[in-house]
Design a protein around this motif. Structure first.
Motif, mmCIF file in Angstrom:
data_model
loop_
_atom_site.group_PDB
_atom_site.id
_atom_site.type_symbol
_atom_site.label_atom_id
_atom_site.label_comp_id
_atom_site.label_asym_id
_atom_site.label_seq_id
_atom_site.Cartn_x
_atom_site.Cartn_y
_atom_site.Cartn_z
ATOM 1 N N HIS A 60 0.839 -1.196 0.000
ATOM 2 C CA HIS A 60 0.000 0.000 0.000
ATOM 3 C C HIS A 60 0.877 1.251 0.000
ATOM 4 O O HIS A 60 2.068 1.192 0.292
ATOM 5 C CB HIS A 60 -0.999 -0.001 1.162
ATOM 6 N N GLN A 61 0.258 2.351 -0.366
ATOM 7 C CA GLN A 61 0.953 3.637 -0.431
ATOM 8 C C GLN A 61 1.016 4.180 0.993
ATOM 9 O O GLN A 61 -0.018 4.435 1.611
ATOM 10 C CB GLN A 61 0.117 4.569 -1.317
ATOM 11 N N HIS A 62 2.215 4.330 1.508
ATOM 12 C CA HIS A 62 2.366 4.642 2.926
ATOM 13 C C HIS A 62 3.090 5.967 3.128
ATOM 14 O O HIS A 62 4.096 6.236 2.480
ATOM 15 C CB HIS A 62 3.174 3.509 3.571
ATOM 16 N N PRO A 63 2.605 6.812 4.045
ATOM 17 C CA PRO A 63 3.315 8.065 4.298
ATOM 18 C C PRO A 63 4.531 7.844 5.195
ATOM 19 O O PRO A 63 4.485 7.034 6.128
ATOM 20 C CB PRO A 63 2.283 8.922 5.028
#
Lengths: 220, 220
Positions: A190-193
Motif C-alpha cells: 500500500h501507499q504509505h506516508p
C-alpha cells in the motif's frame, strides 16, 4: 443512472475477462482511491500517455492544468481520451515463475473532455482536487484569487464508457506444482506516508487537522 | 551510447519544462524503480491506455502477455506506442490551494515493439520480469516449461526517445503568503509491504530469502 456500464467494443476487457467488472460502483470506488491517472490521446499518428492529478465527482472526472500543456490543447479539439487509473495492491509469488503476478485494481475509461468556463464550477473542481489530495485541506488554506482561477484550466471528462479489472488474493499454481517444496504466497502493498516534513516557515505552527487525520488513517 | 536522449517534438516536455530531464541514467533509474507501466496505443481513432508489468534491460523494456490481448495484437502492427511510468512520491501542501502539488518521478518513452521469437531471449526476459517483481525469486521457483515459454508473448520496446519529469521537495508559495499563519510542508509517500501472507500449502515452509530480503529493505 444504470448500475453498469454497457459492454462495447471499446471498453470490453479482452484479456483475463474473468477479472473484469462493468459495475459503476466498483469503477467509482477504484477511481476514488487514487489521485494520479494516466491520460492517453493521439497527435496525428503518435499516442501520448501523460500522468496527472484527477478527482471523480458524480459521473465525471476533473483534471486541471495550465493552458500551456500539449494535452489540454489536444483535448480541446474534441477527441475522446482514454483515462486509466491503476493501484498496485500486491506481489503474487507462485511456485512457478510462470504464475507470478500482481494484485491490482484498475479502471480504463473513455469520455469527451469539456472545458469548464463557469467560475463557480471551476472553484468547486479546485476544491474537489485539493480535497482528493488531502481531505480537510481546502478550508485550512488560502483560497484561490481571481487571477489563479483564471489561469487554471479545468477539464471535465464525462465517463461515457468504463471497465474495471481486479486481481486479488494468493497465487494460483498448476495442480501438480502444489506438491513442490516451494514457498508461495502474496505480499500486500500500500501507499504509505513517511515522516511529515514541515517547511522552514512552519516549524512553529501546529500540524493541521487534515494532516493529523491522514496520518492516523494509515496502518503501520 | 550518448548520455542524453535527443530532445525532439515527440519527447519534449512542454509543461513545467524546468522539471524535465533527458538524461539516460535518470530515465533508467526511474524505470528501474517501478514494475507497472501504462502503454498507450491507438486503434483507428481511439486511444487505449493499458497497465502492464515491465522491466528495463539495457536500452529496452520488456513486457509480456498472452496472445489474446488487444494490446499485443496492435503492437504487432508496427506502431510506436508510448510507455509511461509514474511514481507518486509525496503530497505537497502549500499555504494556498493553488500551489498544492505532488512529488513524483515519471518517464514517458517511445519506441517500436519487437516480438521476441528466440527461446533463450524469451527465457531471459521472463527471468528479468520475475526478478523485477522480487529480486532473488527466479532461482527459488519452478522454471518455465516448453509449453509455458511457447504461450508467453514477450515484446521488447527499444527506447528510441524518452524524457523524465521530476518534482521533489516542499511547497513553493507566493512570496506574500509566507507570512500567513498556515502550516505548509510535504508528506513523502512510498509503496510499503504489509504482512506476508503464505498460501495454505506453504504454512509449514520457511519464508524464502527473496521475501526476507525484500521485507528487510523497506523502511518502517
Amino acid at each position: 443512472m444504470v448500475k453498469t456500464f454497457e459492454k462495447t467494443a471499446v471498453n470490453k476487457v479482452v484479456r483475463a475477462a474473468k477479472r473484469a467488472s462493468y459495475d459503476r460502483g466498483e469503477v467509482y470506488d477504484i477511481l476514488d482511491s487514487g489521485m494520479v491517472c494516466h491520460i492517453g490521446f493521439s497527435v496525428e499518428e503518435q499516442t501520448f500517455v501523460i500522468p496527472t492529478i484527477y478527482v471523480r465527482f458524480e459521473n465525471r472526472i476533473y483534471i486541471h492544468g495550465a493552458n500551456k500543456s500539449r494535452m489540454l490543447a489536444m483535448l480541446q479539439k474534441g477527441i475522446t481520451p482514454c483515462v486509466t487509473v491503476t493501484h498496485l495492491d500486491g506481489l503474487v509469488l507462485a511456485r512457478s515463475a510462470f504464475h507470478h503476478s500482481m494484485n491490482y485494481r484498475s479502471v480504463v475509461l473513455f469520455g469527451k473532455a469539456t472545458f469548464i468556463e463557469d467560475k463557480e464550477e471551476k472553484i468547486k473542481a479546485m476544491e474537489l482536487i485539493t480535497e482528493q489530495l488531502l481531505k480537510g485541506r481546502w478550508k485550512e488554506v488560502r483560497q484561490p484569487t481571481e487571477k489563479e482561477i483564471e489561469i487554471t484550466t479545468i477539464l471535465a471528462i464525462e465517463i461515457e464508457s468504463a471497465s474495471a479489472k481486479i486481481r486479488k488474493g494468493g497465487p494460483v499454481d498448476e495442480k501438480e506444482d502444489y506438491k513442490l517444496p516451494i514457498w508461495a504466497g502474496h505480499i500486500p502493498l500500500h501507499q504509505h506516508p513517511l515522516k511529515i516534513i514541515a517547511d522552514e516557515h512552519s516549524a512553529e505552527l501546529e500540524v493541521p487537522e487534515s494532516v493529523k487525520s491522514y496520518m492516523a488513517s494509515k496502518p503501520n
